[in-house]
Design an enzyme around this catalytic site. Structure first.
Site, PDB file in Angstrom:
ATOM      1  N   GLY A 157      -0.249   5.757  -3.992  1.00  0.00           N
ATOM      2  CA  GLY A 157      -1.086   4.553  -3.940  1.00  0.00           C
ATOM      3  C   GLY A 157      -1.206   4.014  -2.540  1.00  0.00           C
ATOM      4  O   GLY A 157      -0.811   4.667  -1.574  1.00  0.00           O
ATOM      5  N   ASN A 158      -1.761   2.831  -2.426  1.00  0.00           N
ATOM      6  CA  ASN A 158      -1.854   2.185  -1.113  1.00  0.00           C
ATOM      7  C   ASN A 158      -1.657   0.680  -1.269  1.00  0.00           C
ATOM      8  O   ASN A 158      -1.494   0.185  -2.379  1.00  0.00           O
ATOM      9  CB  ASN A 158      -3.191   2.518  -0.438  1.00  0.00           C
ATOM     10  CG  ASN A 158      -4.365   2.011  -1.247  1.00  0.00           C
ATOM     11  OD1 ASN A 158      -4.540   0.808  -1.412  1.00  0.00           O
ATOM     12  ND2 ASN A 158      -5.145   2.936  -1.789  1.00  0.00           N
ATOM     13  N   ARG A 159      -1.710  -0.040  -0.152  1.00  0.00           N
ATOM     14  CA  ARG A 159      -1.281  -1.447  -0.162  1.00  0.00           C
ATOM     15  C   ARG A 159      -2.421  -2.436  -0.337  1.00  0.00           C
ATOM     16  O   ARG A 159      -2.254  -3.624  -0.093  1.00  0.00           O
ATOM     17  CB  ARG A 159      -0.523  -1.748   1.131  1.00  0.00           C
ATOM     18  CG  ARG A 159       0.822  -1.032   1.200  1.00  0.00           C
ATOM     19  CD  ARG A 159       1.430  -1.114   2.588  1.00  0.00           C
ATOM     20  NE  ARG A 159       1.388  -2.464   3.124  1.00  0.00           N
ATOM     21  CZ  ARG A 159       1.358  -2.763   4.410  1.00  0.00           C
ATOM     22  NH1 ARG A 159       1.350  -1.803   5.292  1.00  0.00           N
ATOM     23  NH2 ARG A 159       1.334  -4.007   4.802  1.00  0.00           N
ATOM     24  N   SER A 160      -3.567  -1.980  -0.747  1.00  0.00           N
ATOM     25  CA  SER A 160      -4.688  -2.930  -0.873  1.00  0.00           C
ATOM     26  C   SER A 160      -4.428  -3.909  -2.022  1.00  0.00           C
ATOM     27  O   SER A 160      -4.107  -3.519  -3.136  1.00  0.00           O
ATOM     28  CB  SER A 160      -5.981  -2.157  -1.130  1.00  0.00           C
ATOM     29  OG  SER A 160      -7.017  -3.068  -1.372  1.00  0.00           O
TER      30      SER A 160
END
Ligand code: CTP
Length: 425
Positions: free
Chosen positions: A227-230
């Site tokens: 995933g990512n931190r958005s």
């Protein structure tokens, strides 16, 4: 039949609640159980300095009585046109309003408003108001989806009213579905934004815009993902501001933990492929697509049905990756219709403008919002700074400030590119 109340106005003949420069809001209340939630909306409006006149329908008073509205607003309350006739309330309340918000708007009220009926004080007020009007509908799913209601909503939107999409969830009784009144805090946000932009606010009326938000998750096994931190905050700000400017908004939200923005149709997705399907489906009849989501470029090439276990002494199995489709580039190259305006976002850490220009050319979109990723900007924060690059060579700098301000600039630029009247069909 009319419920008697103490009169609608002050003895000085001024508009109900004209007190200095406080914005005058008319809160219309329809006859639905969600009327009780409008007490909270009223409280938020008055506490933030708005001067609110409540105009319930006769049937709304079956749910919440005149005494409650009167006590919370500090003004007398009437439902019919025969109270205080010498002050001509059926004309004056609408004429003096800076904003009319109807919450809940029942199917019946939407129909009466769409057809210009004037059979009570609220519908008279709607006919005489020249200020922005916001409707927050609440009803059972079947009633909302009925073609009669949908046509009435389309008519009201075409005329410039902001009709917020109902929320999905528990309805009266045991039913669940679309039709809930959005949370009062969210309706309040829409009102605040519409008021802030005054009469010029509805440049996106009659438009359908699609916004993607959040960050995709690419599943590895039933419990793990890449995933990512958005956080989705920028996309949500885009959705909220577009609603306030009159657009019909589809928000494709990937793994966000934010409350649904009132008025947007929220489609929840997980992975990049799901996000692509949802965006492309919504883009078919859209006027603009804004890709604010952080889409994973790669996904694990193999999904394991069972949780991946530690292997004694052998170390971890390497994860092989496959490339995800580039949604923005694909949509820009293969637009469902030539009038679609496509906007991308780019988070860069170095050589921001040069990399942004290259990315704009590579993606083929009309506008690219370039953020510098660093301390206090982009991911998870409430503020942001950016440069919006146009395919026409334009550069619009947006100084560090709330994500809403950047969102407004994006819609200003989109609005110019859309030009003229909304497409029909
Ligand atoms: N995007 C997309 N599909 C992808 C990856 C990104 O639609 N598979 C969109 C994002 O929503 C964003 C824009 O493309 O609007 C730019 O995303 P970014 O990650 O900055 O671009 P990349 O193409 O991934 O380039 P980079 O090599 O810099 O990561």
């Amino acid at each position: 039949m009319e419920r008697q109340a103490d009169g609608v106005d002050g003895a000085d003949g001024t508009a109900a609640g004209t007190t200095g420069a406080r914005p005058r809001v008319v809160l219309g209340v329809g006859g639905g159980i969600a009327a009780y939630k409008s007490c909270e909306l009223l409280r938020r409006l008055t506490e933030s300095g708005h001067d609110v006149t409540v105009v319930p329908t006769e049937s709304a008073l079956n749910f919440v009585g005149a005494a409650t509205w009167s006590a919370l607003s500090g003004h007398p309350v009437a439902t019919g046109v025969w109270t205080g006739v010498h002050e001509v309330p059926h004309v004056r309340i609408g004429q003096h309003a800076d904003l009319v918000v109807v919450a809940p708007a029942t199917a019946d009220l939407l129909a009466r408003a769409a057809h210009g009926l004037a059979d009570d004080l609220l519908t008279n007020t709607l006919l005489t108001a020249r200020c922005p009007v916001v409707f927050a509908p609440a009803m059972h799913t079947e009633m909302w989806e009925h073609p009669a209601t949908q046509e009435n909503v389309a008519t009201l939107r075409r005329r410039g009213a902001v009709v917020v999409e109902p929320a999905v969830g528990r309805l009266t009784g045991v039913d669940t579905g679309k039709g809930r009144l959005p949370e009062p805090a969210e309706i309040f946000e829409v009102c605040r934004r519409v008021l802030a932009r005054g009469g010029l606010s509805r440049d996106l009326a009659g438009r359908h815009v699609v916004v993607s938000a959040g960050g995709t998750r690419e599943p590895l096994d039933p419990v793990r993902f890449l995933g990512n931190r958005s956080s989705g905050k920028q996309g949500y700000a885009l959705a909220r501001t577009a609603v306030a400017r009159g657009a019909r908004v589809t928000l494709v939200a990937a793994n966000t933990a934010l409350p649904d923005p009132a008025g947007a149709d929220v489609v929840r997705v997980g992975s990049a492929e799901q996000l692509r399907d949802a965006v492309l489906a919504a883009a078919r009849d859209a006027d603009a697509v804004v890709m604010a989501a952080a889409v994973a470029d790669f996904r694990p090439s193999h999904y394991t049905d069972m949780k991946i276990k530690k292997r004694d002494g052998q170390g971890p199995e390497p994860i092989r990756l496959a490339e995800n489709p580039d949604i923005l580039a694909g949509l820009s190259a293969d637009r469902p219709h030539p009038g679609l305006v496509v906007v991308g976002f780019a988070a860069e850490t170095d050589d921001v403008l040069a990399n942004g220009r290259k990315k704009l050319a590579r993606k083929g979109c009309d506008l690219l919002v370039v953020n510098e990723v660093g301390e206090g900007t982009a991911f998870g924060t409430d503020d942001n700074a950016a440069v919006v690059l146009g395919a026409d060579g334009s550069e619009t700098e947006v100084p560090y400030g709330p994500k809403e301000a950047l969102a407004e600039t994006v819609w200003d630029l989109v609005s110019v590119r859309l030009g003229g009247a909304p497409r029909t069909g």
